[in-house]
Design a protein around this motif. Structure first.
Motif, PDB file in Angstrom:
ATOM      1  N   ALA A  77       0.825  -1.212   0.000  1.00 59.01           N
ATOM      2  CA  ALA A  77       0.000   0.000   0.000  1.00 59.01           C
ATOM      3  C   ALA A  77       0.858   1.260   0.000  1.00 59.01           C
ATOM      4  CB  ALA A  77      -0.924  -0.009   1.213  1.00 59.01           C
ATOM      5  N   GLY A  78       2.028   1.187   0.641  1.00 57.45           N
ATOM      6  CA  GLY A  78       2.933   2.328   0.640  1.00 57.45           C
ATOM      7  C   GLY A  78       3.472   2.663  -0.736  1.00 57.45           C
ATOM      8  N   ILE A  79       3.616   1.664  -1.601  1.00 55.14           N
ATOM      9  CA  ILE A  79       4.078   1.932  -2.968  1.00 55.14           C
ATOM     10  C   ILE A  79       3.075   2.802  -3.712  1.00 55.14           C
ATOM     11  CG2 ILE A  79       4.641   0.850  -5.172  1.00 55.14           C
ATOM     12  CD1 ILE A  79       5.651  -1.564  -3.636  1.00 55.14           C
ATOM     13  N   ALA A  80       1.792   2.482  -3.576  1.00 55.26           N
ATOM     14  CA  ALA A  80       0.764   3.295  -4.234  1.00 55.26           C
ATOM     15  C   ALA A  80       0.680   4.695  -3.623  1.00 55.26           C
ATOM     16  CB  ALA A  80      -0.579   2.590  -4.152  1.00 55.26           C
ATOM     17  N   LEU A  81       0.805   4.795  -2.314  1.00 57.08           N
ATOM     18  CA  LEU A  81       0.763   6.107  -1.671  1.00 57.08           C
ATOM     19  C   LEU A  81       1.970   6.957  -2.068  1.00 57.08           C
ATOM     20  CD1 LEU A  81      -0.404   5.057   1.915  1.00 57.08           C
ATOM     21  CD2 LEU A  81      -1.768   6.117   0.096  1.00 57.08           C
ATOM     22  N   GLN A  82       3.087   6.332  -2.342  1.00 53.96           N
ATOM     23  CA  GLN A  82       4.262   7.072  -2.790  1.00 53.96           C
ATOM     24  C   GLN A  82       3.986   7.786  -4.112  1.00 53.96           C
ATOM     25  OE1 GLN A  82       7.706   4.596  -3.110  1.00 53.96           O
ATOM     26  NE2 GLN A  82       8.964   6.170  -4.074  1.00 53.96           N
ATOM     27  N   ASN A  83       3.312   7.103  -5.021  1.00 56.24           N
ATOM     28  CA  ASN A  83       2.960   7.754  -6.291  1.00 56.24           C
ATOM     29  C   ASN A  83       1.980   8.902  -6.081  1.00 56.24           C
ATOM     30  OD1 ASN A  83       4.551   5.913  -7.746  1.00 56.24           O
ATOM     31  ND2 ASN A  83       2.858   4.443  -7.875  1.00 56.24           N
ATOM     32  N   LEU A  84       1.086   8.746  -5.123  1.00 56.61           N
ATOM     33  CA  LEU A  84       0.141   9.823  -4.838  1.00 56.61           C
ATOM     34  C   LEU A  84       0.860  11.060  -4.308  1.00 56.61           C
ATOM     35  CD1 LEU A  84      -2.795  10.814  -4.585  1.00 56.61           C
ATOM     36  CD2 LEU A  84      -2.848   9.760  -2.310  1.00 56.61           C
ATOM     37  N   ILE A  85       1.801  10.856  -3.387  1.00 48.61           N
ATOM     38  CA  ILE A  85       2.560  11.990  -2.846  1.00 48.61           C
ATOM     39  C   ILE A  85       3.398  12.643  -3.940  1.00 48.61           C
ATOM     40  CG2 ILE A  85       4.336  12.655  -1.180  1.00 48.61           C
ATOM     41  CD1 ILE A  85       3.386  10.344   0.584  1.00 48.61           C
ATOM     42  N   PHE A  86       3.997  11.827  -4.790  1.00 52.09           N
ATOM     43  CA  PHE A  86       4.797  12.390  -5.881  1.00 52.09           C
ATOM     44  C   PHE A  86       3.921  13.198  -6.838  1.00 52.09           C
ATOM     45  CE2 PHE A  86       6.807  12.084 -10.081  1.00 52.09           C
ATOM     46  CZ  PHE A  86       8.055  12.617  -9.791  1.00 52.09           C
ATOM     47  N   GLY A  87       2.711  12.730  -7.098  1.00 59.98           N
ATOM     48  CA  GLY A  87       1.805  13.489  -7.963  1.00 59.98           C
ATOM     49  C   GLY A  87       1.432  14.835  -7.363  1.00 59.98           C
ATOM     50  N   ARG A  88       1.220  14.864  -6.071  1.00 59.69           N
ATOM     51  CA  ARG A  88       0.928  16.138  -5.419  1.00 59.69           C
ATOM     52  C   ARG A  88       2.131  17.070  -5.443  1.00 59.69           C
ATOM     53  NH1 ARG A  88      -2.745  14.680  -0.037  1.00 59.69           N
ATOM     54  NH2 ARG A  88      -4.527  13.788  -1.184  1.00 59.69           N
ATOM     55  N   PHE A  89       3.306  16.492  -5.338  1.00 62.20           N
ATOM     56  CA  PHE A  89       4.518  17.315  -5.405  1.00 62.20           C
ATOM     57  C   PHE A  89       4.665  17.930  -6.801  1.00 62.20           C
ATOM     58  CE2 PHE A  89       9.122  17.985  -5.717  1.00 62.20           C
ATOM     59  CZ  PHE A  89       9.332  18.725  -4.559  1.00 62.20           C
ATOM     60  N   VAL A  90       4.377  17.156  -7.831  1.00 61.66           N
ATOM     61  CA  VAL A  90       4.425  17.693  -9.189  1.00 61.66           C
ATOM     62  C   VAL A  90       3.370  18.794  -9.370  1.00 61.66           C
ATOM     63  CG1 VAL A  90       4.072  17.110 -11.627  1.00 61.66           C
ATOM     64  CG2 VAL A  90       5.386  15.580 -10.163  1.00 61.66           C
ATOM     65  N   THR A  91       2.199  18.607  -8.788  1.00 61.76           N
ATOM     66  CA  THR A  91       1.159  19.632  -8.863  1.00 61.76           C
ATOM     67  C   THR A  91       1.598  20.923  -8.189  1.00 61.76           C
ATOM     68  OG1 THR A  91      -0.531  17.895  -8.877  1.00 61.76           O
ATOM     69  CG2 THR A  91      -1.243  20.135  -8.314  1.00 61.76           C
ATOM     70  N   ALA A  92       2.269  20.798  -7.037  1.00 63.95           N
ATOM     71  CA  ALA A  92       2.758  21.988  -6.341  1.00 63.95           C
ATOM     72  C   ALA A  92       3.791  22.728  -7.182  1.00 63.95           C
ATOM     73  CB  ALA A  92       3.348  21.600  -4.991  1.00 63.95           C
ATOM     74  N   ILE A  93       4.681  21.991  -7.849  1.00 62.85           N
ATOM     75  CA  ILE A  93       5.678  22.634  -8.713  1.00 62.85           C
ATOM     76  C   ILE A  93       5.010  23.316  -9.903  1.00 62.85           C
ATOM     77  CG2 ILE A  93       7.654  22.192 -10.211  1.00 62.85           C
ATOM     78  CD1 ILE A  93       8.478  19.956  -8.351  1.00 62.85           C
ATOM     79  N   THR A  94       3.995  22.635 -10.456  1.00 58.58           N
ATOM     80  CA  THR A  94       3.289  23.229 -11.602  1.00 58.58           C
ATOM     81  C   THR A  94       2.564  24.503 -11.208  1.00 58.58           C
ATOM     82  OG1 THR A  94       3.011  21.013 -12.536  1.00 58.58           O
ATOM     83  CG2 THR A  94       1.611  22.746 -13.412  1.00 58.58           C
ATOM     84  N   ASN A  95       1.926  24.503 -10.052  1.00 58.99           N
ATOM     85  CA  ASN A  95       1.226  25.705  -9.601  1.00 58.99           C
ATOM     86  C   ASN A  95       2.194  26.858  -9.350  1.00 58.99           C
ATOM     87  OD1 ASN A  95      -1.232  24.356  -9.702  1.00 58.99           O
ATOM     88  ND2 ASN A  95      -1.114  23.711  -7.555  1.00 58.99           N
ATOM     89  N   PHE A  96       3.370  26.561  -8.793  1.00 62.80           N
ATOM     90  CA  PHE A  96       4.343  27.628  -8.559  1.00 62.80           C
ATOM     91  C   PHE A  96       4.912  28.155  -9.874  1.00 62.80           C
ATOM     92  CE2 PHE A  96       8.818  28.864  -7.854  1.00 62.80           C
ATOM     93  CZ  PHE A  96       8.611  29.944  -7.007  1.00 62.80           C
ATOM     94  N   SER A  97       5.127  27.244 -10.838  1.00 60.23           N
ATOM     95  CA  SER A  97       5.673  27.694 -12.126  1.00 60.23           C
ATOM     96  C   SER A  97       4.678  28.554 -12.888  1.00 60.23           C
ATOM     97  CB  SER A  97       6.064  26.473 -12.976  1.00 60.23           C
ATOM     98  OG  SER A  97       7.037  25.686 -12.323  1.00 60.23           O
ATOM     99  N   SER A  98       3.401  28.246 -12.762  1.00 57.10           N
ATOM    100  CA  SER A  98       2.377  29.033 -13.454  1.00 57.10           C
ATOM    101  C   SER A  98       1.977  30.291 -12.700  1.00 57.10           C
ATOM    102  CB  SER A  98       1.138  28.164 -13.701  1.00 57.10           C
ATOM    103  OG  SER A  98       0.595  27.721 -12.468  1.00 57.10           O
ATOM    104  N   GLY A  99       2.505  30.479 -11.486  1.00 59.08           N
ATOM    105  CA  GLY A  99       2.178  31.655 -10.702  1.00 59.08           C
ATOM    106  C   GLY A  99       0.915  31.529  -9.894  1.00 59.08           C
ATOM    107  N   SER A 100       0.354  30.334  -9.799  1.00 62.94           N
ATOM    108  CA  SER A 100      -0.893  30.157  -9.048  1.00 62.94           C
ATOM    109  C   SER A 100      -0.664  30.158  -7.539  1.00 62.94           C
ATOM    110  CB  SER A 100      -1.584  28.852  -9.456  1.00 62.94           C
ATOM    111  OG  SER A 100      -1.873  28.851 -10.843  1.00 62.94           O
ATOM    112  N   SER A 101       0.547  29.856  -7.087  1.00 62.61           N
ATOM    113  CA  SER A 101       0.847  29.831  -5.664  1.00 62.61           C
ATOM    114  C   SER A 101       2.046  30.730  -5.379  1.00 62.61           C
ATOM    115  CB  SER A 101       1.142  28.403  -5.197  1.00 62.61           C
ATOM    116  OG  SER A 101       2.279  27.890  -5.864  1.00 62.61           O
ATOM    117  N   SER A 102       2.109  31.223  -4.186  1.00 65.65           N
ATOM    118  CA  SER A 102       3.193  32.104  -3.771  1.00 65.65           C
ATOM    119  C   SER A 102       4.415  31.296  -3.373  1.00 65.65           C
ATOM    120  CB  SER A 102       2.736  32.962  -2.591  1.00 65.65           C
ATOM    121  OG  SER A 102       2.413  32.131  -1.485  1.00 65.65           O
TER     122      SER A 102
END
Length: 306
Positions: A77-102
Protein backbone atom coordinates in the motif's frame (compact mmCIF):
# COMPACT_ATOMS: atom_id res chain seq x y z
CA UNK A 1 20.05 -94.51 -14.54
CA UNK A 2 19.56 -93.81 -18.27
CA UNK A 3 15.76 -94.20 -17.92
CA UNK A 4 15.70 -91.81 -14.91
CA UNK A 5 17.71 -89.19 -16.75
CA UNK A 6 15.44 -89.46 -19.78
CA UNK A 7 12.37 -89.08 -17.54
CA UNK A 8 13.79 -85.94 -15.88
CA UNK A 9 14.64 -84.47 -19.28
CA UNK A 10 11.09 -85.03 -20.49
CA UNK A 11 9.67 -83.31 -17.39
CA UNK A 12 11.97 -80.31 -17.90
CA UNK A 13 10.87 -80.05 -21.52
CA UNK A 14 7.23 -80.13 -20.46
CA UNK A 15 7.84 -77.35 -17.93
CA UNK A 16 9.63 -75.19 -20.51
CA UNK A 17 6.81 -75.71 -23.00
CA UNK A 18 4.25 -74.77 -20.31
CA UNK A 19 6.12 -71.57 -19.49
CA UNK A 20 6.35 -70.64 -23.17
CA UNK A 21 2.64 -71.26 -23.57
CA UNK A 22 1.88 -69.00 -20.60
CA UNK A 23 4.06 -66.28 -22.11
CA UNK A 24 2.30 -66.58 -25.47
CA UNK A 25 -1.15 -66.49 -23.90
CA UNK A 26 -0.40 -63.59 -21.54
CA UNK A 27 2.48 -61.49 -22.92
CA UNK A 28 1.54 -58.45 -20.80
CA UNK A 29 1.73 -60.49 -17.62
CA UNK A 30 5.09 -61.91 -18.65
CA UNK A 31 6.46 -58.44 -19.38
CA UNK A 32 5.17 -57.18 -16.08
CA UNK A 33 6.82 -60.11 -14.31
CA UNK A 34 10.14 -59.50 -16.05
CA UNK A 35 10.16 -55.67 -15.79
CA UNK A 36 8.41 -54.58 -12.60
CA UNK A 37 7.36 -50.97 -12.25
CA UNK A 38 7.69 -48.85 -9.11
CA UNK A 39 4.67 -47.74 -7.17
CA UNK A 40 4.68 -43.98 -7.84
CA UNK A 41 1.73 -41.87 -6.65
CA UNK A 42 -0.10 -39.67 -9.11
CA UNK A 43 0.88 -36.05 -9.54
CA UNK A 44 -1.13 -33.36 -7.79
CA UNK A 45 -2.28 -30.11 -9.27
CA UNK A 46 0.17 -27.19 -8.83
CA UNK A 47 -2.12 -25.41 -6.39
CA UNK A 48 -2.66 -28.55 -4.28
CA UNK A 49 1.07 -29.28 -4.26
CA UNK A 50 1.80 -25.70 -3.18
CA UNK A 51 -0.72 -25.91 -0.36
CA UNK A 52 0.74 -29.22 0.79
CA UNK A 53 4.03 -27.45 1.54
CA UNK A 54 2.45 -25.55 4.41
CA UNK A 55 1.34 -28.78 6.10
CA UNK A 56 4.89 -29.07 7.39
CA UNK A 57 4.60 -25.74 9.23
CA UNK A 58 3.88 -25.39 12.92
CA UNK A 59 2.16 -22.72 15.01
CA UNK A 60 5.32 -20.61 15.07
CA UNK A 61 5.64 -20.67 11.28
CA UNK A 62 1.95 -19.84 10.78
CA UNK A 63 2.23 -16.90 13.17
CA UNK A 64 5.35 -15.58 11.47
CA UNK A 65 3.74 -15.86 8.05
CA UNK A 66 0.56 -14.13 9.21
CA UNK A 67 2.53 -11.17 10.58
CA UNK A 68 4.63 -11.16 7.42
CA UNK A 69 1.53 -11.03 5.22
CA UNK A 70 0.20 -8.01 7.12
CA UNK A 71 3.58 -6.28 6.80
CA UNK A 72 3.76 -7.09 3.07
CA UNK A 73 0.27 -5.68 2.50
CA UNK A 74 1.24 -2.49 4.31
CA UNK A 75 4.43 -2.19 2.28
CA UNK A 76 2.49 -2.68 -0.95
CA UNK A 77 0.00 0.00 0.00
CA UNK A 78 2.93 2.33 0.64
CA UNK A 79 4.08 1.93 -2.97
CA UNK A 80 0.76 3.29 -4.23
CA UNK A 81 0.76 6.11 -1.67
CA UNK A 82 4.26 7.07 -2.79
CA UNK A 83 2.96 7.75 -6.29
CA UNK A 84 0.14 9.82 -4.84
CA UNK A 85 2.56 11.99 -2.85
CA UNK A 86 4.80 12.39 -5.88
CA UNK A 87 1.80 13.49 -7.96
CA UNK A 88 0.93 16.14 -5.42
CA UNK A 89 4.52 17.31 -5.40
CA UNK A 90 4.43 17.69 -9.19
CA UNK A 91 1.16 19.63 -8.86
CA UNK A 92 2.76 21.99 -6.34
CA UNK A 93 5.68 22.63 -8.71
CA UNK A 94 3.29 23.23 -11.60
CA UNK A 95 1.23 25.70 -9.60
CA UNK A 96 4.34 27.63 -8.56
CA UNK A 97 5.67 27.69 -12.13
CA UNK A 98 2.38 29.03 -13.45
CA UNK A 99 2.18 31.65 -10.70
CA UNK A 100 -0.89 30.16 -9.05
CA UNK A 101 0.85 29.83 -5.66
CA UNK A 102 3.19 32.10 -3.77
CA UNK A 103 6.80 31.21 -2.88
CA UNK A 104 5.86 30.81 0.78
CA UNK A 105 3.02 28.40 -0.07
CA UNK A 106 5.32 26.47 -2.39
CA UNK A 107 7.98 26.11 0.32
CA UNK A 108 5.36 25.03 2.83
CA UNK A 109 3.87 22.42 0.48
CA UNK A 110 7.33 21.16 -0.51
CA UNK A 111 8.43 20.76 3.11
CA UNK A 112 5.21 18.96 4.05
CA UNK A 113 5.36 16.59 1.08
CA UNK A 114 9.07 15.93 1.69
CA UNK A 115 8.25 14.90 5.25
CA UNK A 116 5.55 12.60 3.88
CA UNK A 117 8.21 10.99 1.68
CA UNK A 118 10.53 10.51 4.65
CA UNK A 119 7.82 9.04 6.88
CA UNK A 120 6.60 6.75 4.12
CA UNK A 121 10.14 5.60 3.34
CA UNK A 122 10.83 4.76 6.99
CA UNK A 123 7.53 2.87 7.26
CA UNK A 124 8.16 0.91 4.06
CA UNK A 125 11.70 0.08 5.15
CA UNK A 126 10.49 -1.27 8.48
CA UNK A 127 7.60 -3.24 6.93
CA UNK A 128 9.80 -4.67 4.17
CA UNK A 129 12.42 -5.75 6.68
CA UNK A 130 9.77 -7.38 8.86
CA UNK A 131 8.07 -9.40 6.13
CA UNK A 132 11.35 -10.44 4.48
CA UNK A 133 12.79 -11.62 7.78
CA UNK A 134 9.67 -13.45 8.90
CA UNK A 135 9.01 -15.16 5.56
CA UNK A 136 12.65 -16.22 5.26
CA UNK A 137 12.70 -17.60 8.81
CA UNK A 138 9.41 -19.48 8.33
CA UNK A 139 10.56 -20.84 4.96
CA UNK A 140 13.81 -22.09 6.48
CA UNK A 141 11.96 -24.01 9.20
CA UNK A 142 9.39 -25.43 6.76
CA UNK A 143 12.07 -26.60 4.34
CA UNK A 144 13.97 -28.17 7.23
CA UNK A 145 10.86 -30.18 8.16
CA UNK A 146 10.31 -31.19 4.53
CA UNK A 147 13.89 -32.40 4.14
CA UNK A 148 13.61 -34.40 7.34
CA UNK A 149 10.35 -36.00 6.17
CA UNK A 150 11.86 -36.69 2.74
CA UNK A 151 14.92 -38.38 4.25
CA UNK A 152 12.73 -40.43 6.57
CA UNK A 153 10.54 -41.54 3.64
CA UNK A 154 13.59 -42.37 1.51
CA UNK A 155 15.12 -44.52 4.22
CA UNK A 156 11.81 -46.40 4.64
CA UNK A 157 11.83 -47.47 0.97
CA UNK A 158 12.82 -50.96 -0.03
CA UNK A 159 16.17 -51.46 -1.70
CA UNK A 160 14.46 -52.47 -4.95
CA UNK A 161 13.02 -48.97 -5.30
CA UNK A 162 16.49 -47.51 -5.87
CA UNK A 163 17.28 -50.11 -8.55
CA UNK A 164 14.83 -48.46 -10.94
CA UNK A 165 17.08 -45.42 -11.26
CA UNK A 166 14.22 -42.90 -10.97
CA UNK A 167 14.76 -41.65 -7.46
CA UNK A 168 17.94 -39.77 -8.31
CA UNK A 169 20.39 -38.73 -5.67
CA UNK A 170 18.77 -38.24 -2.28
CA UNK A 171 21.17 -35.44 -1.41
CA UNK A 172 20.60 -33.72 -4.77
CA UNK A 173 16.83 -33.98 -4.53
CA UNK A 174 16.78 -32.72 -0.96
CA UNK A 175 19.12 -29.82 -1.75
CA UNK A 176 17.72 -28.73 -5.12
CA UNK A 177 14.05 -29.16 -4.32
CA UNK A 178 14.52 -27.63 -0.89
CA UNK A 179 16.16 -24.59 -2.44
CA UNK A 180 13.28 -24.20 -4.91
CA UNK A 181 10.67 -24.56 -2.18
CA UNK A 182 12.45 -22.08 0.05
CA UNK A 183 12.61 -19.58 -2.80
CA UNK A 184 8.91 -20.01 -3.53
CA UNK A 185 7.64 -19.52 0.02
CA UNK A 186 10.13 -16.95 1.31
CA UNK A 187 10.78 -13.60 -0.33
CA UNK A 188 8.74 -14.35 -3.46
CA UNK A 189 5.63 -15.04 -1.40
CA UNK A 190 6.07 -11.71 0.38
CA UNK A 191 6.58 -9.92 -2.93
CA UNK A 192 3.37 -11.50 -4.21
CA UNK A 193 1.32 -10.09 -1.34
CA UNK A 194 3.11 -6.77 -1.66
CA UNK A 195 2.34 -6.59 -5.38
CA UNK A 196 -1.30 -7.51 -4.83
CA UNK A 197 -1.68 -4.81 -2.18
CA UNK A 198 0.03 -2.25 -4.42
CA UNK A 199 -2.25 -3.15 -7.34
CA UNK A 200 -5.47 -2.94 -5.34
CA UNK A 201 -4.44 0.27 -3.55
CA UNK A 202 -3.32 1.88 -6.80
CA UNK A 203 -6.65 1.15 -8.47
CA UNK A 204 -8.57 2.48 -5.47
CA UNK A 205 -6.58 5.72 -5.50
CA UNK A 206 -6.85 5.97 -9.29
CA UNK A 207 -10.63 5.55 -9.24
CA UNK A 208 -10.90 8.22 -6.56
CA UNK A 209 -8.66 10.72 -8.35
CA UNK A 210 -9.50 10.11 -12.05
CA UNK A 211 -11.94 7.30 -12.70
CA UNK A 212 -12.32 7.87 -16.46
CA UNK A 213 -8.62 7.54 -17.20
CA UNK A 214 -8.46 4.51 -14.89
CA UNK A 215 -11.15 2.71 -16.89
CA UNK A 216 -9.13 3.27 -20.06
CA UNK A 217 -5.96 1.86 -18.50
CA UNK A 218 -7.81 -1.02 -16.85
CA UNK A 219 -7.79 -3.07 -20.06
CA UNK A 220 -4.02 -3.54 -19.76
CA UNK A 221 -4.17 -5.53 -16.52
CA UNK A 222 -6.00 -8.65 -17.87
CA UNK A 223 -3.61 -8.95 -20.82
CA UNK A 224 -0.59 -8.61 -18.53
CA UNK A 225 -1.86 -11.23 -16.09
CA UNK A 226 -2.75 -13.62 -18.93
CA UNK A 227 0.67 -13.42 -20.60
CA UNK A 228 2.53 -13.65 -17.30
CA UNK A 229 0.46 -16.62 -16.11
CA UNK A 230 0.87 -18.60 -19.33
CA UNK A 231 4.61 -17.95 -19.57
CA UNK A 232 5.17 -18.75 -15.88
CA UNK A 233 3.25 -22.02 -16.17
CA UNK A 234 5.23 -23.20 -19.19
CA UNK A 235 8.51 -22.11 -17.62
CA UNK A 236 7.73 -24.05 -14.43
CA UNK A 237 7.18 -27.21 -16.46
CA UNK A 238 10.53 -26.84 -18.21
CA UNK A 239 12.32 -26.10 -14.94
CA UNK A 240 10.84 -29.27 -13.43
CA UNK A 241 12.08 -31.38 -16.34
CA UNK A 242 15.56 -29.86 -16.10
CA UNK A 243 15.68 -30.58 -12.38
CA UNK A 244 14.69 -34.21 -12.95
CA UNK A 245 17.38 -34.66 -15.61
CA UNK A 246 20.03 -33.12 -13.37
CA UNK A 247 18.98 -35.42 -10.53
CA UNK A 248 19.36 -38.47 -12.77
CA UNK A 249 22.74 -37.24 -14.01
CA UNK A 250 23.97 -36.63 -10.46
CA UNK A 251 22.82 -40.08 -9.39
CA UNK A 252 24.65 -41.58 -12.36
CA UNK A 253 27.81 -39.64 -11.52
CA UNK A 254 27.70 -40.75 -7.89
CA UNK A 255 27.36 -44.37 -8.98
CA UNK A 256 30.33 -44.06 -11.32
CA UNK A 257 32.52 -42.35 -8.74
CA UNK A 258 31.64 -45.00 -6.15
CA UNK A 259 33.03 -47.69 -8.49
CA UNK A 260 35.96 -45.71 -9.89
CA UNK A 261 38.37 -48.66 -9.62
CA UNK A 262 36.11 -50.90 -11.67
CA UNK A 263 35.61 -48.18 -14.28
CA UNK A 264 39.35 -47.68 -14.58
CA UNK A 265 40.03 -51.42 -14.74
CA UNK A 266 37.63 -52.01 -17.64
CA UNK A 267 38.54 -48.78 -19.50
CA UNK A 268 34.96 -47.48 -19.40
CA UNK A 269 35.76 -43.83 -18.78
CA UNK A 270 34.96 -42.58 -22.28
CA UNK A 271 31.62 -44.38 -22.50
CA UNK A 272 30.52 -43.23 -19.07
CA UNK A 273 31.55 -39.64 -19.77
CA UNK A 274 29.54 -39.72 -23.00
CA UNK A 275 26.58 -41.07 -21.07
CA UNK A 276 26.84 -38.20 -18.58
CA UNK A 277 27.12 -35.74 -21.48
CA UNK A 278 23.82 -37.05 -22.78
CA UNK A 279 22.12 -35.90 -19.57
CA UNK A 280 23.70 -32.46 -19.88
CA UNK A 281 22.78 -32.21 -23.56
CA UNK A 282 19.18 -33.14 -22.87
CA UNK A 283 18.97 -30.56 -20.09
CA UNK A 284 20.51 -27.94 -22.39
CA UNK A 285 17.94 -28.66 -25.11
CA UNK A 286 15.09 -28.12 -22.67
CA UNK A 287 16.78 -25.04 -21.21
CA UNK A 288 17.09 -23.48 -24.66
CA UNK A 289 13.30 -23.46 -24.86
CA UNK A 290 13.20 -20.90 -22.03
CA UNK A 291 14.72 -18.12 -24.16
CA UNK A 292 11.63 -17.61 -26.37
CA UNK A 293 9.49 -17.46 -23.23
CA UNK A 294 11.64 -14.71 -21.76
CA UNK A 295 11.52 -13.00 -25.15
CA UNK A 296 7.72 -12.95 -24.92
CA UNK A 297 7.58 -11.89 -21.28
CA UNK A 298 10.09 -9.04 -21.03
CA UNK A 299 9.14 -7.08 -24.18
CA UNK A 300 5.55 -7.29 -23.01
CA UNK A 301 6.58 -5.85 -19.64
CA UNK A 302 8.54 -3.05 -21.31
CA UNK A 303 5.60 -2.20 -23.57
CA UNK A 304 3.31 -2.12 -20.56
CA UNK A 305 5.63 0.31 -18.76
CA UNK A 306 5.89 2.49 -21.85
Amino acid sequence: MGAGAASMKEKNNELDQGEKADVDENPAGAAAAVVPSPDIPGEESPLAAYKRIFRYAGPLEYTAQAVGIVAALGSGAGIALQNLIFGRFVTAITNFSSGSSSPAAFRSDSARLALYFVYLGIARFALSYVYNSLFTYAAYRIVRNIRLAYLRAALHQEIAFFDFGIAGSIATQATSNGRLIQGGIAEKLGLTFQGMAALVTAFIIAFIVQWKLTLICLCIAPATMLVTGVVAGIEAGYETKILEIHAQGNSFAETVLASARTVHAFEMRARLVNKFDEYLTEAHKIGSKLSPLFGILYPHARARRA
